[in-house]
Design a protein around this motif. Structure first.
Motif, PDB file in Angstrom:
ATOM      1  N   ALA A  58     -74.429   3.774  20.333  1.00 54.81           N
ATOM      2  CA  ALA A  58     -74.261   4.381  19.012  1.00 54.81           C
ATOM      3  C   ALA A  58     -73.297   5.563  19.091  1.00 54.81           C
ATOM      4  CB  ALA A  58     -75.608   4.829  18.454  1.00 54.81           C
ATOM      5  N   GLU A  59     -73.384   6.328  20.160  1.00 51.27           N
ATOM      6  CA  GLU A  59     -72.471   7.455  20.338  1.00 51.27           C
ATOM      7  C   GLU A  59     -71.033   6.970  20.471  1.00 51.27           C
ATOM      8  OE1 GLU A  59     -70.867  11.155  20.503  1.00 51.27           O
ATOM      9  OE2 GLU A  59     -72.873  10.580  19.854  1.00 51.27           O
ATOM     10  N   LYS A  60     -70.818   5.879  21.193  1.00 44.70           N
ATOM     11  CA  LYS A  60     -69.463   5.326  21.338  1.00 44.70           C
ATOM     12  C   LYS A  60     -68.928   4.840  19.989  1.00 44.70           C
ATOM     13  CE  LYS A  60     -69.692   4.094  26.188  1.00 44.70           C
ATOM     14  NZ  LYS A  60     -69.556   3.041  27.196  1.00 44.70           N
ATOM     15  N   VAL A  61     -69.794   4.301  19.159  1.00 38.06           N
ATOM     16  CA  VAL A  61     -69.359   3.876  17.823  1.00 38.06           C
ATOM     17  C   VAL A  61     -69.020   5.103  16.991  1.00 38.06           C
ATOM     18  CG1 VAL A  61     -70.016   2.658  15.702  1.00 38.06           C
ATOM     19  CG2 VAL A  61     -70.706   1.741  17.929  1.00 38.06           C
ATOM     20  N   ARG A  62     -69.862   6.146  17.079  1.00 36.02           N
ATOM     21  CA  ARG A  62     -69.575   7.397  16.345  1.00 36.02           C
ATOM     22  C   ARG A  62     -68.259   8.011  16.795  1.00 36.02           C
ATOM     23  NH1 ARG A  62     -75.189   8.008  16.727  1.00 36.02           N
ATOM     24  NH2 ARG A  62     -75.084   9.123  18.699  1.00 36.02           N
ATOM     25  N   GLN A  63     -67.944   7.888  18.073  1.00 37.06           N
ATOM     26  CA  GLN A  63     -66.705   8.451  18.618  1.00 37.06           C
ATOM     27  C   GLN A  63     -65.509   7.514  18.421  1.00 37.06           C
ATOM     28  OE1 GLN A  63     -66.437  11.558  19.695  1.00 37.06           O
ATOM     29  NE2 GLN A  63     -68.602  11.796  19.204  1.00 37.06           N
ATOM     30  N   GLU A  64     -65.745   6.417  17.703  1.00 40.39           N
ATOM     31  CA  GLU A  64     -64.715   5.433  17.353  1.00 40.39           C
ATOM     32  C   GLU A  64     -64.130   4.707  18.554  1.00 40.39           C
ATOM     33  OE1 GLU A  64     -61.922   7.284  14.686  1.00 40.39           O
ATOM     34  OE2 GLU A  64     -63.488   7.698  13.220  1.00 40.39           O
ATOM     35  N   GLU A  65     -64.940   4.562  19.612  1.00 38.39           N
ATOM     36  CA  GLU A  65     -64.527   3.717  20.737  1.00 38.39           C
ATOM     37  C   GLU A  65     -64.708   2.256  20.371  1.00 38.39           C
ATOM     38  OE1 GLU A  65     -65.922   4.789  24.686  1.00 38.39           O
ATOM     39  OE2 GLU A  65     -66.281   6.828  23.964  1.00 38.39           O
ATOM     40  N   TYR A  66     -65.607   1.981  19.406  1.00 40.38           N
ATOM     41  CA  TYR A  66     -65.851   0.641  18.899  1.00 40.38           C
ATOM     42  C   TYR A  66     -65.789   0.671  17.382  1.00 40.38           C
ATOM     43  CZ  TYR A  66     -67.928  -0.697  23.438  1.00 40.38           C
ATOM     44  OH  TYR A  66     -68.160  -0.968  24.762  1.00 40.38           O
ATOM     45  N   PHE A  67     -65.400  -0.464  16.790  1.00 38.76           N
ATOM     46  CA  PHE A  67     -65.487  -0.640  15.342  1.00 38.76           C
ATOM     47  C   PHE A  67     -66.892  -1.120  15.015  1.00 38.76           C
ATOM     48  CE2 PHE A  67     -60.934  -1.594  16.098  1.00 38.76           C
ATOM     49  CZ  PHE A  67     -60.395  -0.607  15.293  1.00 38.76           C
ATOM     50  N   TYR A  68     -67.346  -0.841  13.811  1.00 39.73           N
ATOM     51  CA  TYR A  68     -68.643  -1.377  13.411  1.00 39.73           C
ATOM     52  C   TYR A  68     -68.473  -2.292  12.217  1.00 39.73           C
ATOM     53  CZ  TYR A  68     -68.846   2.531   9.991  1.00 39.73           C
ATOM     54  OH  TYR A  68     -68.599   3.429   8.992  1.00 39.73           O
ATOM     55  N   PRO A  69     -69.378  -3.232  12.022  1.00 41.74           N
ATOM     56  CA  PRO A  69     -70.569  -3.444  12.816  1.00 41.74           C
ATOM     57  C   PRO A  69     -70.250  -3.933  14.226  1.00 41.74           C
ATOM     58  CG  PRO A  69     -70.419  -5.112  11.089  1.00 41.74           C
ATOM     59  CD  PRO A  69     -69.298  -4.171  10.891  1.00 41.74           C
TER      60      PRO A  69
END
Length: 108
Positions: A58-69
């Motif tokens: 979740a932290e990596k998604v918040r840091q935009e390392e991954y796109f969501y969903p």
């Protein structure tokens, strides 16, 4: 275990796609149809919720390392943005196969 990470607010590049919560609901229905005897659980993780603060993905998604969903199966990332069922099923099959990780001599 399938986890779908995202936020209630859609990402800017995901305007025409379902929300992460809708994606989780869709995946849950799909895996229940495909694996009726042993469906994997599906969990939606809201990256903006304080309960996800200690979740590294979740932290990596918040840091935009991954796109969501973002979709993971047993901790392995299988999809970002618009998930494809084939990729999700492929990873589930790896973990649900009774012979996963074993080799057996061919029968003659």
């Amino acid at each position: 275990m399938i986890k779908v990470y995202g936020a209630e607010k859609k990402c800017p590049s995901c305007v025409n796609l379902p929300s992460s919560r809708e994606t989780a609901e869709w995946l849950e229905a799909a895996v229940q149809r495909k694996y009726p005897d042993n469906p994997p659980s599906v969990e939606h993780i809201d990256i903006e919720d304080s309960t996800s603060a200690s979740d590294a993905v979740a932290e990596k998604v918040r840091q935009e390392e991954y796109f969501y969903p973002l979709v993971t199966v047993n901790g392995i990332v299988v999809a970002e943005g618009n998930p494809r069922l084939k990729a999700v099923y492929r990873e589930i099959d790896k973990t649900q196969s009774p012979a996963a990780g074993t080799t057996e001599a061919p029968k003659e």
